[in-house]
Design a protein around this motif. Structure first.
Motif, PDB file in Angstrom:
ATOM      1  N   THR A  93      55.526  26.554  31.765  1.00 45.64           N
ATOM      2  CA  THR A  93      54.365  27.426  31.549  1.00 45.64           C
ATOM      3  C   THR A  93      53.570  26.956  30.333  1.00 45.64           C
ATOM      4  O   THR A  93      52.328  26.862  30.389  1.00 45.64           O
ATOM      5  CB  THR A  93      54.817  28.885  31.361  1.00 45.64           C
ATOM      6  OG1 THR A  93      55.575  29.287  32.504  1.00 45.64           O
ATOM      7  CG2 THR A  93      53.638  29.808  31.179  1.00 45.64           C
ATOM      8  N   LEU A  94      54.267  26.641  29.244  1.00 45.30           N
ATOM      9  CA  LEU A  94      53.566  26.132  28.058  1.00 45.30           C
ATOM     10  C   LEU A  94      52.871  24.803  28.348  1.00 45.30           C
ATOM     11  O   LEU A  94      51.744  24.569  27.894  1.00 45.30           O
ATOM     12  CB  LEU A  94      54.553  25.975  26.896  1.00 45.30           C
ATOM     13  CG  LEU A  94      55.011  27.263  26.225  1.00 45.30           C
ATOM     14  CD1 LEU A  94      56.100  26.976  25.205  1.00 45.30           C
ATOM     15  CD2 LEU A  94      53.841  27.953  25.563  1.00 45.30           C
ATOM     16  N   PHE A  95      53.541  23.944  29.120  1.00 47.44           N
ATOM     17  CA  PHE A  95      52.936  22.655  29.463  1.00 47.44           C
ATOM     18  C   PHE A  95      51.645  22.850  30.262  1.00 47.44           C
ATOM     19  O   PHE A  95      50.616  22.236  29.955  1.00 47.44           O
ATOM     20  CB  PHE A  95      53.935  21.812  30.262  1.00 47.44           C
ATOM     21  CG  PHE A  95      53.343  20.568  30.835  1.00 47.44           C
ATOM     22  CD1 PHE A  95      53.080  19.469  30.037  1.00 47.44           C
ATOM     23  CD2 PHE A  95      53.030  20.502  32.192  1.00 47.44           C
ATOM     24  CE1 PHE A  95      52.519  18.326  30.570  1.00 47.44           C
ATOM     25  CE2 PHE A  95      52.471  19.363  32.734  1.00 47.44           C
ATOM     26  CZ  PHE A  95      52.215  18.270  31.924  1.00 47.44           C
ATOM     27  N   TRP A  96      51.679  23.674  31.287  1.00 47.48           N
ATOM     28  CA  TRP A  96      50.506  23.872  32.130  1.00 47.48           C
ATOM     29  C   TRP A  96      49.375  24.561  31.380  1.00 47.48           C
ATOM     30  O   TRP A  96      48.200  24.224  31.576  1.00 47.48           O
ATOM     31  CB  TRP A  96      50.858  24.645  33.401  1.00 47.48           C
ATOM     32  CG  TRP A  96      51.598  23.773  34.386  1.00 47.48           C
ATOM     33  CD1 TRP A  96      52.892  23.848  34.736  1.00 47.48           C
ATOM     34  CD2 TRP A  96      51.039  22.670  35.118  1.00 47.48           C
ATOM     35  NE1 TRP A  96      53.215  22.866  35.644  1.00 47.48           N
ATOM     36  CE2 TRP A  96      52.070  22.123  35.898  1.00 47.48           C
ATOM     37  CE3 TRP A  96      49.781  22.083  35.194  1.00 47.48           C
ATOM     38  CZ2 TRP A  96      51.891  21.028  36.728  1.00 47.48           C
ATOM     39  CZ3 TRP A  96      49.600  20.997  36.032  1.00 47.48           C
ATOM     40  CH2 TRP A  96      50.649  20.478  36.776  1.00 47.48           C
ATOM     41  N   LEU A  97      49.702  25.509  30.520  1.00 47.04           N
ATOM     42  CA  LEU A  97      48.656  26.151  29.721  1.00 47.04           C
ATOM     43  C   LEU A  97      48.020  25.169  28.750  1.00 47.04           C
ATOM     44  O   LEU A  97      46.793  25.171  28.566  1.00 47.04           O
ATOM     45  CB  LEU A  97      49.215  27.359  28.970  1.00 47.04           C
ATOM     46  CG  LEU A  97      49.553  28.579  29.836  1.00 47.04           C
ATOM     47  CD1 LEU A  97      50.209  29.659  28.981  1.00 47.04           C
ATOM     48  CD2 LEU A  97      48.297  29.119  30.501  1.00 47.04           C
ATOM     49  N   SER A  98      48.828  24.316  28.130  1.00 48.07           N
ATOM     50  CA  SER A  98      48.283  23.295  27.220  1.00 48.07           C
ATOM     51  C   SER A  98      47.414  22.307  27.989  1.00 48.07           C
ATOM     52  O   SER A  98      46.316  21.940  27.532  1.00 48.07           O
ATOM     53  CB  SER A  98      49.416  22.543  26.523  1.00 48.07           C
ATOM     54  OG  SER A  98      50.208  23.413  25.769  1.00 48.07           O
ATOM     55  N   ALA A  99      47.907  21.863  29.141  1.00 43.67           N
ATOM     56  CA  ALA A  99      47.126  20.923  29.955  1.00 43.67           C
ATOM     57  C   ALA A  99      45.805  21.547  30.394  1.00 43.67           C
ATOM     58  O   ALA A  99      44.758  20.895  30.371  1.00 43.67           O
ATOM     59  CB  ALA A  99      47.938  20.490  31.170  1.00 43.67           C
ATOM     60  N   LEU A 100      45.839  22.811  30.773  1.00 43.06           N
ATOM     61  CA  LEU A 100      44.612  23.500  31.188  1.00 43.06           C
ATOM     62  C   LEU A 100      43.625  23.584  30.027  1.00 43.06           C
ATOM     63  O   LEU A 100      42.411  23.344  30.209  1.00 43.06           O
ATOM     64  CB  LEU A 100      44.954  24.899  31.710  1.00 43.06           C
ATOM     65  CG  LEU A 100      43.780  25.721  32.245  1.00 43.06           C
ATOM     66  CD1 LEU A 100      43.160  25.054  33.466  1.00 43.06           C
ATOM     67  CD2 LEU A 100      44.245  27.117  32.589  1.00 43.06           C
ATOM     68  N   GLY A 101      44.113  23.875  28.836  1.00 43.98           N
ATOM     69  CA  GLY A 101      43.237  23.937  27.662  1.00 43.98           C
ATOM     70  C   GLY A 101      42.627  22.590  27.336  1.00 43.98           C
ATOM     71  O   GLY A 101      41.430  22.481  27.042  1.00 43.98           O
ATOM     72  N   ILE A 102      43.438  21.548  27.382  1.00 41.35           N
ATOM     73  CA  ILE A 102      42.940  20.209  27.074  1.00 41.35           C
ATOM     74  C   ILE A 102      41.901  19.771  28.107  1.00 41.35           C
ATOM     75  O   ILE A 102      40.851  19.223  27.763  1.00 41.35           O
ATOM     76  CB  ILE A 102      44.111  19.210  26.993  1.00 41.35           C
ATOM     77  CG1 ILE A 102      44.956  19.499  25.751  1.00 41.35           C
ATOM     78  CG2 ILE A 102      43.612  17.766  26.989  1.00 41.35           C
ATOM     79  CD1 ILE A 102      46.264  18.738  25.702  1.00 41.35           C
ATOM     80  N   LEU A 103      42.193  20.023  29.380  1.00 45.28           N
ATOM     81  CA  LEU A 103      41.231  19.633  30.427  1.00 45.28           C
ATOM     82  C   LEU A 103      39.941  20.443  30.343  1.00 45.28           C
ATOM     83  O   LEU A 103      38.848  19.922  30.647  1.00 45.28           O
ATOM     84  CB  LEU A 103      41.871  19.784  31.803  1.00 45.28           C
ATOM     85  CG  LEU A 103      42.952  18.747  32.123  1.00 45.28           C
ATOM     86  CD1 LEU A 103      43.587  19.044  33.483  1.00 45.28           C
ATOM     87  CD2 LEU A 103      42.367  17.348  32.101  1.00 45.28           C
TER      88      LEU A 103
END
Length: 145
Positions: A93-103
Motif C-alpha cells: 500500500t505504501l509503495f503504490w501510494l508513493s508511486a502514485l504521488g511520484i507519477l
C-alpha cells in the motif's frame, strides 16, 4: 598433656567453623558431617524441612520447563503468517501510494511546464557520476573485515 593440647588445636584449626560449633556434632565436634535430619529425632513435619522441600520443588519446576504441544506451534505458525501478510499489505500500500504521488508530480511537470521537466531530467543525469563516486568512496563495513 602438651601433645594432646597441640592435637586439639590442630584438629580445631582444620575443621570448618560450622562443623566445630554445630550443636548436633557433640561437645568436641568430632563428626565431619552434620547428621541426617531423620536420624537426629527431627520429625518429617519440621517447619524448616517443609519450607526447604517446597523451595526445592520450586527450583525443580523452574529448571525443567514444560515443552508445549504441537497445537502451540501450529498457532505460532498461523500467527506468524498472519503478521507477515499484514506487513506485506502495508508495504505494498505504501509503495503504490508513493508511486502514485511520484507519477502525479511527473505528469504535472511534464504537461504543465516542459522546460522545468527538461531541467530536472538534465540535473538528474548530471548527478549520476557524483553519486557513483560518492558511493565508491564510502568505506564498506562488512563482517569479514
Amino acid at each position: 598433656m602438651k601433645k594432646q593440647k597441640r592435637r586439639r588445636e590442630q584438629n580445631s584449626a582444620v575443621k570448618p567453623m560450622s562443623v566445630r560449633s554445630h550443636p548436633e556434632n557433640g561437645e568436641n565436634g568430632d563428626e565431619a558431617f552434620p547428621a541426617v535430619p531423620g536420624e537426629t529425632g527431627h520429625s518429617e513435619k519440621d517447619p524448616l524441612d517443609i519450607l526447604l522441600r517446597s523451595e526445592l520443588d520450586k527450583v525443580d519446576r523452574l529448571s525443567e520447563p514444560e515443552v508445549p504441544g504441537g497445537d502451540f506451534f501450529e498457532r505460532m505458525v498461523v500467527l506468524g503468517k498472519r503478521e507477515s501478510r499484514r506487513k506485506l499489505v502495508r508495504d505494498l500500500t505504501l509503495f503504490w501510494l508513493s508511486a502514485l504521488g511520484i507519477l502525479t508530480v511527473y505528469a504535472a511537470v511534464t504537461l504543465g511546464r516542459p522546460g522545468l521537466f527538461l531541467a530536472i531530467q538534465l540535473t538528474a543525469v548530471a548527478a549520476v557520476p557524483f553519486v557513483i563516486t560518492a558511493a565508491l568512496r564510502r568505506k564498506r563495513v562488512t563482517g569479514r573485515d
